[in-house]
Design a protein around this motif. Structure first.
Motif, PDB file in Angstrom:
ATOM      1  N   ALA A  85      45.724 -13.303   4.591  1.00 42.02           N
ATOM      2  CA  ALA A  85      45.756 -12.624   3.289  1.00 42.02           C
ATOM      3  C   ALA A  85      44.559 -11.700   3.107  1.00 42.02           C
ATOM      4  CB  ALA A  85      45.799 -13.655   2.168  1.00 42.02           C
ATOM      5  N   PHE A  86      43.390 -12.108   3.604  1.00 47.23           N
ATOM      6  CA  PHE A  86      42.193 -11.282   3.494  1.00 47.23           C
ATOM      7  C   PHE A  86      42.379  -9.957   4.230  1.00 47.23           C
ATOM      8  CE2 PHE A  86      38.065  -9.979   5.217  1.00 47.23           C
ATOM      9  CZ  PHE A  86      37.367  -9.782   4.022  1.00 47.23           C
ATOM     10  N   PHE A  87      42.832 -10.023   5.473  1.00 49.58           N
ATOM     11  CA  PHE A  87      43.019  -8.802   6.243  1.00 49.58           C
ATOM     12  C   PHE A  87      44.179  -7.956   5.707  1.00 49.58           C
ATOM     13  CE2 PHE A  87      40.664 -11.355   9.409  1.00 49.58           C
ATOM     14  CZ  PHE A  87      39.556 -10.513   9.510  1.00 49.58           C
ATOM     15  N   ALA A  88      45.228  -8.616   5.230  1.00 52.98           N
ATOM     16  CA  ALA A  88      46.346  -7.873   4.632  1.00 52.98           C
ATOM     17  C   ALA A  88      45.900  -7.150   3.363  1.00 52.98           C
ATOM     18  CB  ALA A  88      47.502  -8.811   4.326  1.00 52.98           C
ATOM     19  N   ALA A  89      44.995  -7.759   2.594  1.00 53.97           N
ATOM     20  CA  ALA A  89      44.488  -7.109   1.384  1.00 53.97           C
ATOM     21  C   ALA A  89      43.665  -5.872   1.729  1.00 53.97           C
ATOM     22  CB  ALA A  89      43.649  -8.094   0.578  1.00 53.97           C
ATOM     23  N   ILE A  90      42.875  -5.960   2.784  1.00 56.83           N
ATOM     24  CA  ILE A  90      42.082  -4.797   3.196  1.00 56.83           C
ATOM     25  C   ILE A  90      42.993  -3.662   3.652  1.00 56.83           C
ATOM     26  CG2 ILE A  90      40.457  -3.963   4.940  1.00 56.83           C
ATOM     27  CD1 ILE A  90      39.071  -6.682   4.750  1.00 56.83           C
ATOM     28  N   VAL A  91      43.980  -3.990   4.468  1.00 62.68           N
ATOM     29  CA  VAL A  91      44.924  -2.971   4.937  1.00 62.68           C
ATOM     30  C   VAL A  91      45.710  -2.394   3.763  1.00 62.68           C
ATOM     31  CG1 VAL A  91      47.001  -2.601   6.334  1.00 62.68           C
ATOM     32  CG2 VAL A  91      45.090  -3.914   7.259  1.00 62.68           C
ATOM     33  N   GLY A  92      46.175  -3.269   2.868  1.00 64.39           N
ATOM     34  CA  GLY A  92      46.934  -2.800   1.707  1.00 64.39           C
ATOM     35  C   GLY A  92      46.119  -1.895   0.804  1.00 64.39           C
ATOM     36  N   GLN A  93      44.844  -2.205   0.631  1.00 59.72           N
ATOM     37  CA  GLN A  93      43.993  -1.361  -0.207  1.00 59.72           C
ATOM     38  C   GLN A  93      43.810   0.020   0.415  1.00 59.72           C
ATOM     39  OE1 GLN A  93      40.050  -2.890  -0.730  1.00 59.72           O
ATOM     40  NE2 GLN A  93      39.639  -1.569  -2.471  1.00 59.72           N
ATOM     41  N   ARG A  94      43.611   0.063   1.716  1.00 56.16           N
ATOM     42  CA  ARG A  94      43.442   1.370   2.378  1.00 56.16           C
ATOM     43  C   ARG A  94      44.728   2.196   2.331  1.00 56.16           C
ATOM     44  NH1 ARG A  94      39.119   0.989   7.150  1.00 56.16           N
ATOM     45  NH2 ARG A  94      37.669  -0.367   6.059  1.00 56.16           N
ATOM     46  N   VAL A  95      45.859   1.529   2.559  1.00 57.19           N
ATOM     47  CA  VAL A  95      47.137   2.242   2.508  1.00 57.19           C
ATOM     48  C   VAL A  95      47.406   2.747   1.089  1.00 57.19           C
ATOM     49  CG1 VAL A  95      49.638   1.956   2.720  1.00 57.19           C
ATOM     50  CG2 VAL A  95      48.127   1.079   4.504  1.00 57.19           C
ATOM     51  N   ALA A  96      47.157   1.899   0.099  1.00 58.22           N
ATOM     52  CA  ALA A  96      47.388   2.307  -1.283  1.00 58.22           C
ATOM     53  C   ALA A  96      46.487   3.478  -1.666  1.00 58.22           C
ATOM     54  CB  ALA A  96      47.151   1.133  -2.230  1.00 58.22           C
ATOM     55  N   ARG A  97      45.243   3.453  -1.241  1.00 58.63           N
ATOM     56  CA  ARG A  97      44.328   4.561  -1.543  1.00 58.63           C
ATOM     57  C   ARG A  97      44.819   5.867  -0.919  1.00 58.63           C
ATOM     58  NH1 ARG A  97      39.127   2.829   0.227  1.00 58.63           N
ATOM     59  NH2 ARG A  97      39.056   1.660  -1.705  1.00 58.63           N
ATOM     60  N   LYS A  98      45.324   5.782   0.331  1.00 58.83           N
ATOM     61  CA  LYS A  98      45.839   6.989   0.988  1.00 58.83           C
ATOM     62  C   LYS A  98      47.087   7.514   0.292  1.00 58.83           C
ATOM     63  CE  LYS A  98      43.829   6.214   5.504  1.00 58.83           C
ATOM     64  NZ  LYS A  98      44.041   6.018   6.926  1.00 58.83           N
ATOM     65  N   VAL A  99      47.971   6.592  -0.127  1.00 58.93           N
ATOM     66  CA  VAL A  99      49.190   7.017  -0.825  1.00 58.93           C
ATOM     67  C   VAL A  99      48.851   7.640  -2.178  1.00 58.93           C
ATOM     68  CG1 VAL A  99      51.309   6.173  -1.903  1.00 58.93           C
ATOM     69  CG2 VAL A  99      50.699   5.407   0.375  1.00 58.93           C
ATOM     70  N   ILE A 100      47.882   7.068  -2.885  1.00 60.25           N
ATOM     71  CA  ILE A 100      47.471   7.637  -4.179  1.00 60.25           C
ATOM     72  C   ILE A 100      46.870   9.016  -3.977  1.00 60.25           C
ATOM     73  CG2 ILE A 100      45.811   7.389  -6.071  1.00 60.25           C
ATOM     74  CD1 ILE A 100      46.339   4.364  -5.910  1.00 60.25           C
ATOM     75  N   ASN A 101      46.049   9.189  -2.942  1.00 57.89           N
ATOM     76  CA  ASN A 101      45.482  10.513  -2.664  1.00 57.89           C
ATOM     77  C   ASN A 101      46.562  11.497  -2.257  1.00 57.89           C
ATOM     78  OD1 ASN A 101      42.887   9.696  -3.268  1.00 57.89           O
ATOM     79  ND2 ASN A 101      42.392   9.184  -1.140  1.00 57.89           N
ATOM     80  N   LEU A 102      47.561  11.026  -1.520  1.00 57.81           N
ATOM     81  CA  LEU A 102      48.655  11.900  -1.092  1.00 57.81           C
ATOM     82  C   LEU A 102      49.516  12.332  -2.277  1.00 57.81           C
ATOM     83  CD1 LEU A 102      50.237  13.089   1.387  1.00 57.81           C
ATOM     84  CD2 LEU A 102      51.619  11.016   1.280  1.00 57.81           C
ATOM     85  N   LEU A 103      49.872  11.362  -3.139  1.00 58.17           N
ATOM     86  CA  LEU A 103      50.730  11.666  -4.284  1.00 58.17           C
ATOM     87  C   LEU A 103      49.956  12.263  -5.460  1.00 58.17           C
ATOM     88  CD1 LEU A 103      52.979   8.476  -4.328  1.00 58.17           C
ATOM     89  CD2 LEU A 103      53.557  10.730  -3.440  1.00 58.17           C
ATOM     90  N   GLY A 104      48.693  11.912  -5.560  1.00 59.39           N
ATOM     91  CA  GLY A 104      47.897  12.389  -6.688  1.00 59.39           C
ATOM     92  C   GLY A 104      48.169  11.638  -7.982  1.00 59.39           C
ATOM     93  N   ARG A 105      48.821  10.501  -7.895  1.00 66.54           N
ATOM     94  CA  ARG A 105      49.148   9.705  -9.083  1.00 66.54           C
ATOM     95  C   ARG A 105      48.890   8.240  -8.806  1.00 66.54           C
ATOM     96  NH1 ARG A 105      53.837  11.992 -12.504  1.00 66.54           N
ATOM     97  NH2 ARG A 105      53.064  10.200 -13.635  1.00 66.54           N
ATOM     98  N   ALA A 106      48.370   7.548  -9.823  1.00 62.93           N
ATOM     99  CA  ALA A 106      48.100   6.127  -9.685  1.00 62.93           C
ATOM    100  C   ALA A 106      49.282   5.267 -10.115  1.00 62.93           C
ATOM    101  CB  ALA A 106      46.872   5.743 -10.497  1.00 62.93           C
TER     102      ALA A 106
END
Length: 172
Positions: A105-126
């Motif tokens: 769960a710890f490593f999945a949370a780190i990966v999920g946070q990075r992916v979510a940050r990239k998707v938010i930067n790509l879409l420009g919406r939170a």
């Protein structure tokens, strides 16, 4: 209540609404306090996380989705930690499994946070975060209902008692 009085008197502001120059009315604060207390009671009675119950209220208050997600995660971590301690004390807990799933769960949370940050930067919406949280709550509700129905039908087929049992009696 102290925070609500501070908001009412104008000594405090909701940081996400600081630019809008609006202050909540007394009846709004009373409604928010009522919903907060009700959410806490429901979360305790139903055994769900307070962050899941408080999410819609946080959105109504205008709290940004990133803050909502972090707060909900913190509250879920607290309630899950208490459940882990309870299961450990009842000796219904396998430590190797817990260590494996905790690290996963710890490593999945780190990966999920990075992916979510990239998707938010790509879409420009939170709003992406809100959709993910809504989807996870929906899947959890459906799966919990499915497990409950499955257990109930299994007990009905075997003509087992489905009522309340003695909570003080425990057989290891």
């Amino acid at each position: 209540m102290y925070q609500a009085v501070g908001l009412l008197k104008g000594k405090r502001v909701i940081s996400s609404r600081e630019n809008k120059q609006t202050s909540p009315k007394a009846h709004q604060l009373m409604v928010y306090c009522f919903f907060g207390i009700t959410a806490g009671i429901l979360a305790g009675l139903l055994g769900v996380s307070g962050g899941t119950v408080m999410g819609p209220l946080f959105l109504e208050l205008g709290i940004p989705p990133q803050v909502l997600s972090a707060t909900a995660t913190y509250v879920m971590m607290y309630s899950s930690s208490i459940a882990v301690v309870e299961y450990y004390l009842l000796k219904r807990f396998h430590v190797p499994y817990a260590l494996f799933f905790s690290s996963l769960a710890f490593f999945a949370a780190i990966v999920g946070q990075r992916v979510a940050r990239k998707v938010i930067n790509l879409l420009g919406r939170a709003s992406f975060i809100i959709f993910i949280l809504s989807f996870m709550i929906f899947v959890s509700a459906i799966s919990l209902g499915g497990v409950g129905i499955s257990n109930m039908s299994h007990k009905m087929a075997q003509h087992k008692y489905m009522g309340f049992g003695n909570i003080c009696e425990y057989h290891a």
